[in-house]
Design a protein around this motif. Structure first.
Motif, short mmCIF file in Angstrom:
data_model
loop_
_atom_site.label_atom_id
_atom_site.label_comp_id
_atom_site.label_asym_id
_atom_site.label_seq_id
_atom_site.Cartn_x
_atom_site.Cartn_y
_atom_site.Cartn_z
N UNK A 143 13.18 14.22 -1.16
CA UNK A 143 14.23 14.21 -0.41
C UNK A 143 14.36 15.63 0.40
N UNK A 144 13.25 16.47 0.72
CA UNK A 144 13.33 17.58 1.53
C UNK A 144 13.19 17.37 2.91
N UNK A 145 13.03 16.13 3.42
CA UNK A 145 13.06 15.90 4.76
C UNK A 145 14.45 15.57 5.37
N UNK A 146 15.14 16.65 5.54
CA UNK A 146 16.63 16.60 5.61
C UNK A 146 16.65 16.55 7.19
N UNK A 147 18.04 16.02 7.88
CA UNK A 147 18.08 16.01 9.25
C UNK A 147 17.58 17.10 9.94
N UNK A 148 16.86 16.56 11.31
CA UNK A 148 16.12 17.63 12.10
C UNK A 148 15.07 18.25 11.67
N UNK A 149 14.46 17.96 10.43
CA UNK A 149 12.97 18.33 9.76
C UNK A 149 12.10 17.63 10.72
N UNK A 150 10.75 18.26 10.72
CA UNK A 150 9.84 17.53 11.45
C UNK A 150 8.60 17.20 10.58
N UNK A 151 8.12 16.10 10.56
CA UNK A 151 7.30 15.57 9.49
C UNK A 151 6.01 14.79 10.10
N UNK A 152 4.95 14.54 9.26
CA UNK A 152 3.82 13.83 9.71
C UNK A 152 4.06 12.53 8.77
N UNK A 153 3.49 11.45 9.27
CA UNK A 153 3.63 10.09 8.77
C UNK A 153 2.31 9.71 8.22
N UNK A 154 2.04 9.31 7.07
CA UNK A 154 0.91 9.02 6.37
C UNK A 154 1.15 7.27 6.08
N UNK A 155 0.11 6.62 6.43
CA UNK A 155 0.24 5.17 6.22
C UNK A 155 -1.02 4.72 5.28
N UNK A 156 -0.94 3.96 4.15
CA UNK A 156 -1.93 3.40 3.36
C UNK A 156 -1.67 1.79 3.36
N UNK A 157 -3.15 1.43 3.43
CA UNK A 157 -3.35 -0.16 3.62
C UNK A 157 -4.22 -0.64 2.43
N UNK A 158 -4.10 -1.87 2.10
CA UNK A 158 -4.99 -2.53 1.42
C UNK A 158 -5.88 -3.47 2.08
N UNK A 159 -7.07 -3.61 2.07
CA UNK A 159 -8.09 -4.66 2.76
C UNK A 159 -8.94 -5.36 1.90
N UNK A 160 -8.90 -6.79 2.27
CA UNK A 160 -9.78 -7.61 1.44
C UNK A 160 -10.73 -8.41 2.41
N UNK A 161 -11.72 -9.08 1.82
CA UNK A 161 -12.56 -9.88 2.67
C UNK A 161 -12.01 -11.44 2.63
N UNK A 162 -11.81 -12.00 3.75
CA UNK A 162 -11.22 -13.42 3.91
C UNK A 162 -12.08 -14.29 4.64
N UNK A 163 -11.92 -15.47 4.47
CA UNK A 163 -12.77 -16.61 5.34
C UNK A 163 -12.11 -16.62 6.54
N UNK A 164 -12.87 -16.37 7.38
CA UNK A 164 -12.30 -16.22 9.06
C UNK A 164 -11.87 -17.70 9.43
N UNK A 165 -12.30 -18.81 8.96
CA UNK A 165 -11.87 -20.07 9.18
C UNK A 165 -10.49 -20.56 8.45
N UNK A 166 -10.68 -20.31 7.05
CA UNK A 166 -9.54 -20.82 6.30
C UNK A 166 -8.37 -19.62 6.23
N UNK A 167 -8.79 -18.47 6.53
CA UNK A 167 -7.87 -17.40 6.81
C UNK A 167 -7.18 -17.17 5.13
N UNK A 168 -8.20 -17.28 4.11
CA UNK A 168 -8.02 -17.15 2.78
C UNK A 168 -8.82 -16.09 2.26
N UNK A 169 -8.34 -15.65 0.99
CA UNK A 169 -9.12 -14.46 0.52
C UNK A 169 -10.36 -15.21 -0.08
N UNK A 170 -11.70 -14.21 0.10
CA UNK A 170 -12.76 -14.87 -0.83
C UNK A 170 -12.99 -14.42 -2.35
N UNK A 171 -13.70 -15.22 -2.97
CA UNK A 171 -14.55 -16.00 -2.68
C UNK A 171 -13.88 -17.40 -2.55
N UNK A 172 -14.32 -18.45 -1.95
CA UNK A 172 -13.80 -19.91 -1.63
C UNK A 172 -13.89 -20.57 -2.88
#
Length: 363
Positions: A143-172
């Motif tokens: 909670x150190x990012x008080x009003x008026x503070x300047x920050x950087x934003x980091x984003x974290x993602x999770x990626x998996x392999x999917x079947x491009x036709x079914x749009x479902x996670x592999x393996x089929x």
């Protein structure tokens, strides 16, 4: 020879005396001119003698004055002798702090004030917009990012392999198809039935692959022992972002209710209730960045804020953090498979328990 030298010395002395006299009289004349020059005329300009809230009517008792030289640009200021005609009875468009020079963009008629919105909209620069994202104690630098503070934003993602036709996670999943095609002794079948193989949890077996057994040199069909593991990646997406508000903005109805209620002091010996920890933070970003943040919020990304220095406006190019990047960047070796290991078995990293963990720090 001696007479000639005497005349030369006398001539030099005379020249030095004349030069000194010339400089003396020149300085005296300058001092006389400066003393004779008239002082510049001063003009009284209107200032806020006390703080004026947004939307408040400007009255005579909240106005004061300061004196400025005549040559100052008074284009948007108000002269003190004209305050009754130009200021009294007007309304403040924005909050005006005590001692601030009142200018024309700060005031308006009663009807114009209603369209300006709440006071915090004045903190948003033209071309920018504000968006709120969820936060926690960990993702907001405790909670150190008080009003008026300047920050950087980091984003974290999770990626998996999917079947491009079914749009479902592999393996089929695999299934059996029967009664398709033609048999010589039977009538042709134009339909086929599909039945899925049964497993302990889901219908259909996971699609595997054929590998050659190195011992028996026989092909075997192997299937995955678990579902596909997502692959995480983190990257700094925004830099030098201004924090507009940590926590909720006050709602107008709540403000009126709170003003009408008097706070009851806690009874002697009772601990006052702790304020609710903020779980939301509002950032000032460009419209495109706001659109990207909205996609990431609904796309499952985890956002973390890092606090910047007060005067730090630099931009640093960062590389996305993946498992491969960490191993190569910090020279982390992959442990070898050894014929021995620790006891007891370690399946997860658990923080050690300390004696003072249950003790709350003194406030």
């Amino acid at each position: 020879m001696r007479r000639g030298r005497v005349f030369i010395y006398l001539a030099l002395i005379l020249l030095v005396a004349l030069a000194g006299a010339f400089l003396f009289f020149k300085n005296q004349s300058k001092t006389t001119e400066e003393a004779a020059a008239p002082a510049p005329a001063l003009v009284e300009i209107v200032i806020a003698q006390q703080s004026i809230p947004q939307g408040a009517e400007i009255t005579e008792d909240v106005l004061g004055s300061i004196s400025l030289p005549e040559g100052t640009d008074f284009g948007v200021m108000f002269r003190y002798d004209q305050r009754e005609d130009q200021l009294v009875g007007k309304f403040a468009k924005y909050p005006i702090e005590q001692g601030v020079v009142i200018t024309q963009p700060m005031i308006g008629e009663a009807g114009a004030i209603a369209s300006t919105g709440p006071e915090w909209v004045n903190l948003i620069s033209p071309g920018m917009t504000a968006i709120s994202i969820p936060t926690s104690r960990l993702s907001s630098v405790a909670y150190g990012v008080a009003d008026g503070a300047h920050v950087n934003v980091i984003a974290c993602f999770l990626f998996v392999d999917i079947d491009s036709g079914f749009q479902s996670i592999l393996p089929n999943r695999t299934a059996f198809v029967s009664q398709s095609g033609f048999k010589p002794s039977e009538a042709p079948s134009l339909s086929a039935s599909v039945s899925a193989g049964q497993t302990s949890e889901e219908s259909g077996s996971a699609q595997g692959r054929v590998e050659l057994d190195p011992t028996f040199q026989q092909p075997i069909y192997i299937v995955p022992a678990e579902d596909q593991r997502p692959r995480p990646v983190c990257q700094t997406i925004f830099q030098d972002v201004t924090v507009l508000k940590l926590g909720n903005f006050p709602v107008e109805g709540e403000q009126v209710a709170n003003q009408g209620e008097e706070e009851t002091p806690p009874a002697q010996g009772d601990t006052p209730p702790a304020p609710d920890a903020p779980d939301i933070v509002t950032l000032i970003v460009s419209p495109q960045d706001a659109t990207s943040l909205t996609y990431m919020l609904y796309g499952g990304a985890q956002l973390t804020l890092t606090l910047r220095g007060a005067n730090d406006t630099s931009r640093v190019e960062t590389e996305a953090a993946t498992l491969q990047f960490l191993l190569s960047q910090y020279a982390i070796p992959v442990p070898a498979k050894l014929p021995y290991g620790p006891e007891p078995r370690i399946d997860a990293l658990v923080e050690p328990s300390l004696e003072n963990d249950s003790t709350q720090p003194a406030q």
